[in-house]
Design a protein around this motif. Sequence first.
Motif, PDB file in Angstrom:
ATOM      1  N   LEU A  86       0.829  -1.199   0.000  1.00 59.54           N
ATOM      2  CA  LEU A  86       0.000   0.000   0.000  1.00 59.54           C
ATOM      3  C   LEU A  86       0.866   1.252   0.000  1.00 59.54           C
ATOM      4  CD1 LEU A  86      -2.858   1.187   0.134  1.00 59.54           C
ATOM      5  CD2 LEU A  86      -2.705   1.038   2.623  1.00 59.54           C
ATOM      6  N   ARG A  89       2.373   1.847  -3.448  1.00 61.01           N
ATOM      7  CA  ARG A  89       1.427   2.392  -4.427  1.00 61.01           C
ATOM      8  C   ARG A  89       0.965   3.805  -4.092  1.00 61.01           C
ATOM      9  NH1 ARG A  89      -1.279  -2.628  -3.851  1.00 61.01           N
ATOM     10  NH2 ARG A  89      -2.870  -1.490  -2.723  1.00 61.01           N
ATOM     11  N   ARG A  90       0.608   4.027  -2.839  1.00 56.68           N
ATOM     12  CA  ARG A  90      -0.048   5.294  -2.472  1.00 56.68           C
ATOM     13  C   ARG A  90       0.580   5.969  -1.264  1.00 56.68           C
ATOM     14  NH1 ARG A  90      -5.347   2.238  -3.271  1.00 56.68           N
ATOM     15  NH2 ARG A  90      -5.768   2.616  -5.460  1.00 56.68           N
ATOM     16  N   ALA A  93       0.361   9.955  -0.905  1.00 53.48           N
ATOM     17  CA  ALA A  93      -1.006  10.408  -0.631  1.00 53.48           C
ATOM     18  C   ALA A  93      -1.435  10.031   0.778  1.00 53.48           C
ATOM     19  CB  ALA A  93      -1.973   9.816  -1.654  1.00 53.48           C
ATOM     20  N   LEU A  94      -1.061   8.844   1.242  1.00 47.79           N
ATOM     21  CA  LEU A  94      -1.408   8.423   2.597  1.00 47.79           C
ATOM     22  C   LEU A  94      -0.735   9.296   3.648  1.00 47.79           C
ATOM     23  CD1 LEU A  94      -1.279   4.543   2.251  1.00 47.79           C
ATOM     24  CD2 LEU A  94      -3.289   5.948   2.686  1.00 47.79           C
ATOM     25  N   ARG A 121      10.550  10.167  -0.169  1.00 47.78           N
ATOM     26  CA  ARG A 121       9.118  10.227  -0.487  1.00 47.78           C
ATOM     27  C   ARG A 121       8.307  10.688   0.719  1.00 47.78           C
ATOM     28  NH1 ARG A 121       6.858   4.905  -2.794  1.00 47.78           N
ATOM     29  NH2 ARG A 121       4.999   6.203  -2.977  1.00 47.78           N
TER      30      ARG A 121
END
Length: 187
Positions: A86, A89-90, A93-94, A121
């Motif tokens: 998770l 991938r995201r 945004a999380l 990131r």
Amino acid sequence: MEWTYALIFALLVIDCLLPVVPAETSLIAGGALAADGRLELPIVLAAAMTAVAVGDVLTHEAARRGGHRLLDRWVRREHRGRITRLLDRRGGALVAAGRFVPLGRTTVALATGYARFPRQRFVPALLVGAALWTCYMVGLGYLGGHFFTHPVVAALLGVALSFAVTGVTTLVHRARLHRRRGGQGYV
């Protein structure tokens, strides 16, 4: 009232590490006091954004360095892979959105540290989330401070609006999940 900036900073850093401190309330009150002219809005925003970044980085690093020993007791083996996928991938945004979810900022900072989410990131997403969340929370108090002359009333209005927005967002999210599951599960 220079000590107020330091208090806001300290409450936010502590809240990132131990989410039992009234950080949101302090930000809303800071916004109301800025609207009243008792505090400087840019300094409230700068203190808050810096504190959020410091607190989240400290939490992330603590989980990154020693979190495996602690979190391995609570996180099942099958969930570790899900968390990592998770985040792959995201993750950005999380990290940014986690700031808006109650207990989300601490959970996200712990999970990203635990999963060794790349710092290159994590930090930019954290800064975006910190800026948006800080502007939102301080803005609630600032807006309330312009409508009400008493800062406490303005802060209470801001807190009420924050709870209302969070409640509506949660209900909308649950309704979407309910529809995706074909009407099964909780609303």
